[in-house]
Design a protein around this motif. Structure first.
Motif, PDB file in Angstrom:
ATOM      1  N   LYS A 113       0.778  -1.237   0.000  1.00  0.00           N
ATOM      2  CA  LYS A 113       0.000   0.000   0.000  1.00  0.00           C
ATOM      3  C   LYS A 113       0.810   1.288   0.000  1.00  0.00           C
ATOM      4  O   LYS A 113       0.408   2.296   0.597  1.00  0.00           O
ATOM      5  N   TYR A 114       1.960   1.239  -0.633  1.00  0.00           N
ATOM      6  CA  TYR A 114       2.677   2.492  -0.836  1.00  0.00           C
ATOM      7  C   TYR A 114       1.948   3.328  -1.887  1.00  0.00           C
ATOM      8  O   TYR A 114       1.345   2.776  -2.817  1.00  0.00           O
ATOM      9  N   ASP A 115       1.990   4.645  -1.740  1.00  0.00           N
ATOM     10  CA  ASP A 115       1.443   5.521  -2.775  1.00  0.00           C
ATOM     11  C   ASP A 115       2.437   5.646  -3.924  1.00  0.00           C
ATOM     12  O   ASP A 115       2.068   5.700  -5.085  1.00  0.00           O
ATOM     13  N   LEU A 116       3.707   5.741  -3.527  1.00  0.00           N
ATOM     14  CA  LEU A 116       4.765   5.951  -4.517  1.00  0.00           C
ATOM     15  C   LEU A 116       6.027   5.244  -4.027  1.00  0.00           C
ATOM     16  O   LEU A 116       6.376   5.340  -2.864  1.00  0.00           O
ATOM     17  N   VAL A 117       6.672   4.534  -4.923  1.00  0.00           N
ATOM     18  CA  VAL A 117       7.959   3.942  -4.582  1.00  0.00           C
ATOM     19  C   VAL A 117       8.968   4.409  -5.620  1.00  0.00           C
ATOM     20  O   VAL A 117       8.762   4.247  -6.815  1.00  0.00           O
ATOM     21  N   SER A 118      10.044   5.020  -5.150  1.00  0.00           N
ATOM     22  CA  SER A 118      11.061   5.516  -6.066  1.00  0.00           C
ATOM     23  C   SER A 118      12.233   4.554  -6.099  1.00  0.00           C
ATOM     24  O   SER A 118      12.636   4.023  -5.070  1.00  0.00           O
ATOM     25  N   GLY A 119      12.755   4.308  -7.282  1.00  0.00           N
ATOM     26  CA  GLY A 119      13.959   3.498  -7.380  1.00  0.00           C
ATOM     27  C   GLY A 119      15.141   4.263  -6.810  1.00  0.00           C
ATOM     28  O   GLY A 119      15.141   5.490  -6.766  1.00  0.00           O
ATOM     29  N   PHE A 138      22.001  17.569  -5.357  1.00  0.00           N
ATOM     30  CA  PHE A 138      20.581  17.862  -5.591  1.00  0.00           C
ATOM     31  C   PHE A 138      19.670  17.067  -4.677  1.00  0.00           C
ATOM     32  O   PHE A 138      18.703  17.588  -4.139  1.00  0.00           O
ATOM     33  N   ASN A 139      20.026  15.804  -4.525  1.00  0.00           N
ATOM     34  CA  ASN A 139      19.202  14.976  -3.665  1.00  0.00           C
ATOM     35  C   ASN A 139      19.238  15.471  -2.229  1.00  0.00           C
ATOM     36  O   ASN A 139      18.222  15.477  -1.542  1.00  0.00           O
ATOM     37  N   GLY A 140      20.425  15.923  -1.805  1.00  0.00           N
ATOM     38  CA  GLY A 140      20.544  16.450  -0.453  1.00  0.00           C
ATOM     39  C   GLY A 140      19.662  17.671  -0.246  1.00  0.00           C
ATOM     40  O   GLY A 140      18.910  17.753   0.716  1.00  0.00           O
ATOM     41  N   VAL A 141      19.740  18.601  -1.197  1.00  0.00           N
ATOM     42  CA  VAL A 141      18.950  19.830  -1.088  1.00  0.00           C
ATOM     43  C   VAL A 141      17.451  19.505  -1.135  1.00  0.00           C
ATOM     44  O   VAL A 141      16.674  19.997  -0.311  1.00  0.00           O
ATOM     45  N   ILE A 148      11.264  14.819   2.449  1.00  0.00           N
ATOM     46  CA  ILE A 148      10.973  13.444   2.042  1.00  0.00           C
ATOM     47  C   ILE A 148      12.289  12.673   2.069  1.00  0.00           C
ATOM     48  O   ILE A 148      13.272  13.118   1.505  1.00  0.00           O
ATOM     49  N   LYS A 149      12.274  11.535   2.744  1.00  0.00           N
ATOM     50  CA  LYS A 149      13.529  10.802   2.921  1.00  0.00           C
ATOM     51  C   LYS A 149      13.813   9.874   1.742  1.00  0.00           C
ATOM     52  O   LYS A 149      13.646   8.668   1.846  1.00  0.00           O
ATOM     53  N   LEU A 150      14.227  10.450   0.614  1.00  0.00           N
ATOM     54  CA  LEU A 150      14.613   9.627  -0.535  1.00  0.00           C
ATOM     55  C   LEU A 150      16.065   9.922  -0.897  1.00  0.00           C
ATOM     56  O   LEU A 150      16.541  11.031  -0.714  1.00  0.00           O
ATOM     57  N   HIS A 151      16.743   8.915  -1.423  1.00  0.00           N
ATOM     58  CA  HIS A 151      18.134   9.111  -1.828  1.00  0.00           C
ATOM     59  C   HIS A 151      18.254   9.552  -3.273  1.00  0.00           C
ATOM     60  O   HIS A 151      19.244  10.119  -3.678  1.00  0.00           O
ATOM     61  N   LYS A 183       3.690  14.520  -2.653  1.00  0.00           N
ATOM     62  CA  LYS A 183       3.531  14.895  -1.252  1.00  0.00           C
ATOM     63  C   LYS A 183       2.625  16.124  -1.105  1.00  0.00           C
ATOM     64  O   LYS A 183       1.761  16.167  -0.229  1.00  0.00           O
ATOM     65  N   TRP A 184       2.823  17.117  -1.964  1.00  0.00           N
ATOM     66  CA  TRP A 184       1.982  18.304  -1.894  1.00  0.00           C
ATOM     67  C   TRP A 184       0.523  17.953  -2.151  1.00  0.00           C
ATOM     68  O   TRP A 184      -0.379  18.641  -1.682  1.00  0.00           O
ATOM     69  N   SER A 185       0.281  16.899  -2.945  1.00  0.00           N
ATOM     70  CA  SER A 185      -1.100  16.489  -3.192  1.00  0.00           C
ATOM     71  C   SER A 185      -1.661  15.649  -2.059  1.00  0.00           C
ATOM     72  O   SER A 185      -2.807  15.227  -2.108  1.00  0.00           O
ATOM     73  N   GLY A 186      -0.844  15.384  -1.057  1.00  0.00           N
ATOM     74  CA  GLY A 186      -1.351  14.709   0.135  1.00  0.00           C
ATOM     75  C   GLY A 186      -1.060  13.219   0.200  1.00  0.00           C
ATOM     76  O   GLY A 186      -1.625  12.521   1.039  1.00  0.00           O
ATOM     77  N   PHE A 187      -0.211  12.701  -0.688  1.00  0.00           N
ATOM     78  CA  PHE A 187       0.133  11.285  -0.606  1.00  0.00           C
ATOM     79  C   PHE A 187       1.326  11.115   0.325  1.00  0.00           C
ATOM     80  O   PHE A 187       2.387  11.682   0.101  1.00  0.00           O
ATOM     81  N   LYS A 188       1.111  10.330   1.364  1.00  0.00           N
ATOM     82  CA  LYS A 188       2.107  10.312   2.433  1.00  0.00           C
ATOM     83  C   LYS A 188       3.034   9.114   2.385  1.00  0.00           C
ATOM     84  O   LYS A 188       4.174   9.192   2.802  1.00  0.00           O
ATOM     85  N   LYS A 189       2.504   7.992   1.902  1.00  0.00           N
ATOM     86  CA  LYS A 189       3.328   6.784   1.999  1.00  0.00           C
ATOM     87  C   LYS A 189       4.272   6.685   0.794  1.00  0.00           C
ATOM     88  O   LYS A 189       3.956   6.102  -0.230  1.00  0.00           O
ATOM     89  N   ILE A 190       5.424   7.306   0.950  1.00  0.00           N
ATOM     90  CA  ILE A 190       6.408   7.354  -0.123  1.00  0.00           C
ATOM     91  C   ILE A 190       7.624   6.540   0.296  1.00  0.00           C
ATOM     92  O   ILE A 190       8.204   6.791   1.353  1.00  0.00           O
ATOM     93  N   GLY A 191       7.968   5.537  -0.499  1.00  0.00           N
ATOM     94  CA  GLY A 191       9.091   4.666  -0.123  1.00  0.00           C
ATOM     95  C   GLY A 191      10.118   4.561  -1.224  1.00  0.00           C
ATOM     96  O   GLY A 191       9.983   5.182  -2.275  1.00  0.00           O
ATOM     97  N   GLU A 192      11.155   3.788  -0.956  1.00  0.00           N
ATOM     98  CA  GLU A 192      12.134   3.591  -2.015  1.00  0.00           C
ATOM     99  C   GLU A 192      12.634   2.162  -2.018  1.00  0.00           C
ATOM    100  O   GLU A 192      12.514   1.433  -1.055  1.00  0.00           O
ATOM    101  N   LYS A 193      13.168   1.779  -3.160  1.00  0.00           N
ATOM    102  CA  LYS A 193      13.691   0.428  -3.314  1.00  0.00           C
ATOM    103  C   LYS A 193      15.004   0.531  -4.085  1.00  0.00           C
ATOM    104  O   LYS A 193      15.062   1.208  -5.106  1.00  0.00           O
ATOM    105  N   VAL A 194      16.021  -0.114  -3.572  1.00  0.00           N
ATOM    106  CA  VAL A 194      17.296  -0.143  -4.295  1.00  0.00           C
ATOM    107  C   VAL A 194      17.090  -0.912  -5.591  1.00  0.00           C
ATOM    108  O   VAL A 194      16.551  -2.011  -5.590  1.00  0.00           O
ATOM    109  N   VAL A 195      17.461  -0.278  -6.699  1.00  0.00           N
ATOM    110  CA  VAL A 195      17.254  -0.955  -7.981  1.00  0.00           C
ATOM    111  C   VAL A 195      18.574  -1.089  -8.740  1.00  0.00           C
ATOM    112  O   VAL A 195      19.512  -0.324  -8.532  1.00  0.00           O
ATOM    113  N   GLU A 196      18.574  -2.072  -9.604  1.00  0.00           N
ATOM    114  CA  GLU A 196      19.756  -2.299 -10.434  1.00  0.00           C
ATOM    115  C   GLU A 196      19.837  -1.205 -11.495  1.00  0.00           C
ATOM    116  O   GLU A 196      18.842  -0.851 -12.118  1.00  0.00           O
TER     117      GLU A 196
END
Ligand code: UDP
Ligand code: MG
Length: 314
Positions: A113-119, A138-141, A148-151, A183-196
């Motif tokens: 039930k993630y809203d968004l998962v970023s590689g 850029f990612n740091g900034v 949002i805690k994404l790498h 996130k601005w649209s209100g989707f909170k469950k944002i995750g990430e997955k290490v991808v090849e």
């Protein structure tokens, strides 16, 4: 339909057959119902012919072709409008992203039930100096600004709940910041997955140096639009009043000095110039806020709020 695989592309004719065959294989192995949407961003090579040939063989392959090059964001935006799958997955056309990641990404959206998962291209095969280092910065900034805690915000491989892609608008070069838009649209469950991540097999990168400048400007406007687009006066008004007050106080000081001491020369003092500029800047800011308010009041979609659920209301 389980999945929409969205692929923006610009002049990637060599990669497309291989990519689409690979995706089809993964889809069949996992019994997914799916569509592949190729969004041809104004290619000048034979990409579109290749897409129509692929479609002749497999009706799950679909395509949109722009008249000219509008940018990756525009391509994504149009494909998002067309997507029908419950889960939408975006990936680059250059075979740098692996379709083998799709089943796990699908599971994270559909089951976890993630809203968004970023590689997250943890091990990255791009030029170190021109890509990897700037992208770390850029990612740091972006992490700081958006909280949002994404790498790896700009990873082309991402998975979305259908609801997300139907409620965001990706414009300009905003494809770098889709998690922020979500996130601005209100989707909170944002995750990430290490991808090849893989080396680019054919063709060349489509983004040059100007992506840093554009990327940075977009980050500023996205934070700004997200925070103040519905109430510009709250930003400009505050600063306007502040500057105006500084200008008024300093000129008051000058006037009082003049009254006390008639020989007091006003125009050769720094305070005079500070006062003058502060008043002008203050007025400018205030006006900017006022005009912003007028525009946002009359903007189409100003009453467009995303409704998550309803009870007893149709
Ligand atoms: N792309 C696009 N429109 C553009 C630039 C790029 O659709 O104006 C596509 C490109 O064909 C590829 C993806 O966006 O599928 C990522 O681009 P690229 O691989 O050149 O970027 P990089 O991986 O070098 O950051
Ligand atoms: Mg690439």
């Amino acid at each position: 339909m389980d999945l929409s695989i969205v692929i923006p592309l610009l002049n990637e004719e060599e990669s497309l057959p291989e990519l689409s065959a690979w995706i089809e294989k993964v889809m069949q192995e996992n019994d997914f119902t799916y569509e592949i949407i190729f969004a041809d961003d104004g290619s000048t090579d034979d990409s579109w012919q290749v897409i129509t040939q692929l479609r002749a063989k497999n009706k799950n392959v679909k395509g949109i072709k722009f008249q000219r090059n509008y940018g990756k964001s525009a391509a994504l935006n149009e494909a998002f409008k067309a997507a029908q799958g419950d889960v939408v997955i975006t990936m680059d056309a250059d075979l740098q992203d692996s379709p083998n990641e799709i089943p796990e990404l699908y599971k994270m959206i559909a089951a976890d039930k993630y809203d968004l998962v970023s590689g997250w291209k943890k091990k990255r095969y791009d030029n170190k100096l021109t890509k990897n280092l700037p992208s770390k910065f850029f990612n740091g900034v972006t992490r700081k600004v958006s909280k949002i805690k994404l790498h790896d915000f700009n990873c082309g491989l991402k998975a979305y709940n259908k609801k997300v892609v139907k409620s965001i608008e990706v414009y300009g070069e905003m494809h770098r910041y889709i998690p922020v838009l979500a996130k601005w649209s209100g989707f909170k469950k944002i995750g990430e997955k290490v991808v090849e991540h893989r080396k680019r097999k054919y063709g060349i990168t489509k983004f040059g140096w100007n992506r840093f400048i554009n990327g940075f400007l977009d980050l500023m406007s996205i934070t700004f639009v997200g925070k103040f687009s519905k109430r510009p006066m709250h930003f400009f008004g505050v600063w306007g009043i502040l500057f105006f007050a500084i200008g008024m106080l300093t000129s008051l000081y000058l006037i009082v000095s003049k009254i006390i001491d008639f020989d007091y020369g006003i125009t050769n003092r720094p305070t005079f110039y500070i006062s003058l500029t502060a008043i002008i800047i203050g007025m400018q800011l205030f006006l900017a806020g006022y005009i912003g308010e007028l525009i946002s009041r009359n903007a189409p979609g100003r009453n467009f709020y995303l409704i998550e659920e309803k009870a007893g209301i149709n």
